[in-house]
Design an enzyme around this catalytic site. Structure first.
Site, PDB file in Angstrom:
ATOM      1  N   ASN A 108       0.911  -1.116  -0.012  1.00 27.95           N
ATOM      2  CA  ASN A 108      -0.063  -0.020   0.054  1.00 27.95           C
ATOM      3  C   ASN A 108       0.782   1.229  -0.097  1.00 27.95           C
ATOM      4  OD1 ASN A 108      -0.541   1.898   2.544  1.00 27.95           O
ATOM      5  ND2 ASN A 108       0.334  -0.246   3.525  1.00 27.95           N
ATOM      6  N   PHE A 112      -1.532   8.144   4.459  1.00 26.77           N
ATOM      7  CA  PHE A 112      -2.450   8.779   5.449  1.00 26.77           C
ATOM      8  C   PHE A 112      -3.629   9.510   5.142  1.00 26.77           C
ATOM      9  CE2 PHE A 112       1.507   9.462   8.620  1.00 26.77           C
ATOM     10  CZ  PHE A 112       1.639   8.432   8.814  1.00 26.77           C
ATOM     11  N   SER A 171       5.675   5.045   8.560  1.00 24.29           N
ATOM     12  CA  SER A 171       4.998   4.855   7.502  1.00 24.29           C
ATOM     13  C   SER A 171       6.116   5.300   6.193  1.00 24.29           C
ATOM     14  CB  SER A 171       3.814   5.670   7.077  1.00 24.29           C
ATOM     15  OG  SER A 171       3.304   5.791   5.697  1.00 24.29           O
ATOM     16  N   ASN A 173       5.062   5.921   3.354  1.00 24.17           N
ATOM     17  CA  ASN A 173       4.467   6.625   2.135  1.00 24.17           C
ATOM     18  C   ASN A 173       4.263   8.089   2.443  1.00 24.17           C
ATOM     19  OD1 ASN A 173       3.744   4.238   0.758  1.00 24.17           O
ATOM     20  ND2 ASN A 173       2.489   3.810   2.414  1.00 24.17           N
ATOM     21  N   THR A 174       5.011   8.740   3.313  1.00 22.54           N
ATOM     22  CA  THR A 174       4.730  10.114   3.565  1.00 22.54           C
ATOM     23  C   THR A 174       6.371  10.511   3.443  1.00 22.54           C
ATOM     24  OG1 THR A 174       2.906  10.326   4.926  1.00 22.54           O
ATOM     25  CG2 THR A 174       4.421  11.983   5.234  1.00 22.54           C
ATOM     26  N   LYS A 213       5.786   3.462  16.905  1.00 22.20           N
ATOM     27  CA  LYS A 213       5.518   2.473  16.000  1.00 22.20           C
ATOM     28  C   LYS A 213       6.883   2.564  15.167  1.00 22.20           C
ATOM     29  CE  LYS A 213       2.517   0.149  12.867  1.00 22.20           C
ATOM     30  NZ  LYS A 213       1.334   0.054  12.510  1.00 22.20           N
ATOM     31  N   ASN A 242       5.827  -1.635  11.436  1.00 27.68           N
ATOM     32  CA  ASN A 242       5.154  -1.076  10.189  1.00 27.68           C
ATOM     33  C   ASN A 242       5.365  -1.942   8.968  1.00 27.68           C
ATOM     34  OD1 ASN A 242       3.484   0.622   8.546  1.00 27.68           O
ATOM     35  ND2 ASN A 242       3.799   2.370   9.967  1.00 27.68           N
TER      36      ASN A 242
END
Ligand SMILES: Cc1cc2nc3c(=O)[nH]c(=O)nc-3n(C[C@H](O)[C@H](O)[C@H](O)COP(=O)(O)O)c2cc1C
Length: 360
Positions: A108, A112, A171, A173-174, A213, A242
């Site tokens: 994915n 966010f 994450s 993805n940021t 996390k 994660n």
């Protein structure tokens, strides 16, 4: 049978539509599985919270706190909502979730997507006073001028409604977010969020447990730095892990998609990092193990590797909503068969094995 039909129907849709449908199904309040019998031997007391069993729903499924109680109804001992950012944001362009069916995995790159603090808080205020442990996972807006301030705001906003808070800096993805795991950044971030927590506690609130996390792609020196800062700043525990940027050994067509990989191929890596973190933190700090859990055996193995609690997400995409109930029932059977008075008795039983596993 029903589960297999349900999976076939959901897998014929694109992953994000299927996810939306599953949330809608939970919102109906209809029972999707049988009730899971509580068992004394599965209870875990940690950070002042009494978990009815050690299995939780991981962050990212219920990003906007729409269905935490329905998730608890599936048999989970706790549910983590979020990641939630101060302002609503749309996330990355679609498609941004990919099923790697042959690998029992998902990639994915959502970035966010969420409705923001206000909406999430409204929903959590409505459920205030209800039983059940619901953690809130907080993050930063992509375009924020001060990302650390976003985390402070998350702490201030949710301290009174969350059973615990998770500071999510892992994450992929940021852009730039994972750099917060580096020592100097982390020292400042944790100083600021723990100060915000203390401020809320001194206003008459409680000291909400705080977890960090982390990613599974960290080396030994980085893990040691994180453990030192967690100790130094009085963070209650660590969630490992994660999604990964690694793509080792995948067979599916979507293996080349950008984003974070979760599910079965993440199990060994995240479990090895979990064991290393347990060794660094010692016996007392709380650790939640997540990554590739899809059965009673994989959940138990996280505990043997050093986890107090376990979470899953991708396993439910592949095995359906009865999975948490089946895992928890399996844990009860295991405790019975082994004559355990508490499932906690197996914690660290395979710590040395997992801490010694090679990952690159
Ligand atoms: C579609 C998707 C969205 C996710 N979103 C988040 C998120 O918003 N915040 C977060 O901390 N983790 C998020 N995660 C990571 C999971 O919480 C978990 O750490 C990871 O998927 C590994 O567990 P699993 O193998 O059981 O899925 C997401 C995972 C998936 C698959």
């Amino acid at each position: 049978m029903l589960g297999r039909l349900g999976r076939r129907a959901l897998f014929s849709l694109d992953p994000e539509t299927a996810h939306g449908l599953s949330i809608a199904a939970l919102k109906t309040g209809l029972p999707l599985c049988g009730r899971v019998a509580p068992d004394e031997r599965l209870k875990i007391s940690l950070c002042g919270l009494d978990f009815p069993n050690p299995l939780g729903m991981a962050a990212g499924y219920d990003k906007n706190a729409e269905v935490p109680d329905a998730l608890l109804g599936l048999g989970f001992g706790f549910a983590e909502v979020g990641t939630v950012t101060p302002l609503p944001q749309p996330g990355n362009p679609k498609p941004r979730i990919f099923r790697l069916t042959r690998d029992e995995a998902v990639i994915n790159r959502l970035g966010f997507n969420n409705e923001g603090h206000e909406r999430c808080l409204e929903r959590l205020l409505i459920r205030r006073g209800r039983q059940g442990i619901v953690g809130v996972n907080i993050g930063a807006n992509k375009d924020s001028p001060d990302r650390m301030a976003d985390y402070e705001e998350g702490v201030r906003r949710f301290a009174s409604v969350a059973s615990y808070l998770t500071v999510n800096i892992s994450s992929p993805n940021t852009p730039g977010l994972r750099a917060m795991q580096l020592r100097e950044n982390l020292a400042e971030l944790l100083a600021r969020v723990t100060a915000a927590r203390a401020e809320r506690a001194s206003d008459g609130g409680r000291t909400v447990p705080l977890f960090l996390k982390i990613a599974p792609d960290l080396g030994g020196a980085e893990l040691a730095d994180i453990a030192a800062e967690v100790e130094d700043k009085g963070v209650d525990g660590v969630i490992v892990s994660n999604t990964t940027l690694s793509r080792d050994g995948l067979r599916s067509a979507f293996a080349g998609e950008a984003g974070g990989l979760s599910g079965k191929p993440l199990f060994a890596r995240s479990t090895a990092v979990l064991a290393r973190m347990r060794k660094l933190l010692g016996r007392e700090k709380a650790i939640i193990g997540v990554g590739g859990v899809r059965s009673t055996e994989t959940a138990l193995e996280k505990i043997r590797a050093g986890a107090d609690l376990v979470q899953l997400y991708t396993g439910m995409i592949y095995c359906g909503p009865t999975l948490p109930g089946r895992i928890v029932t399996g844990m009860t059977r295991f405790a019975e068969a082994e004559g355990l008075s508490s499932i906690r008795d197996i914690r660290d039983a395979r710590l040395a094995y997992w801490a010694g596993q090679h990952i690159d």
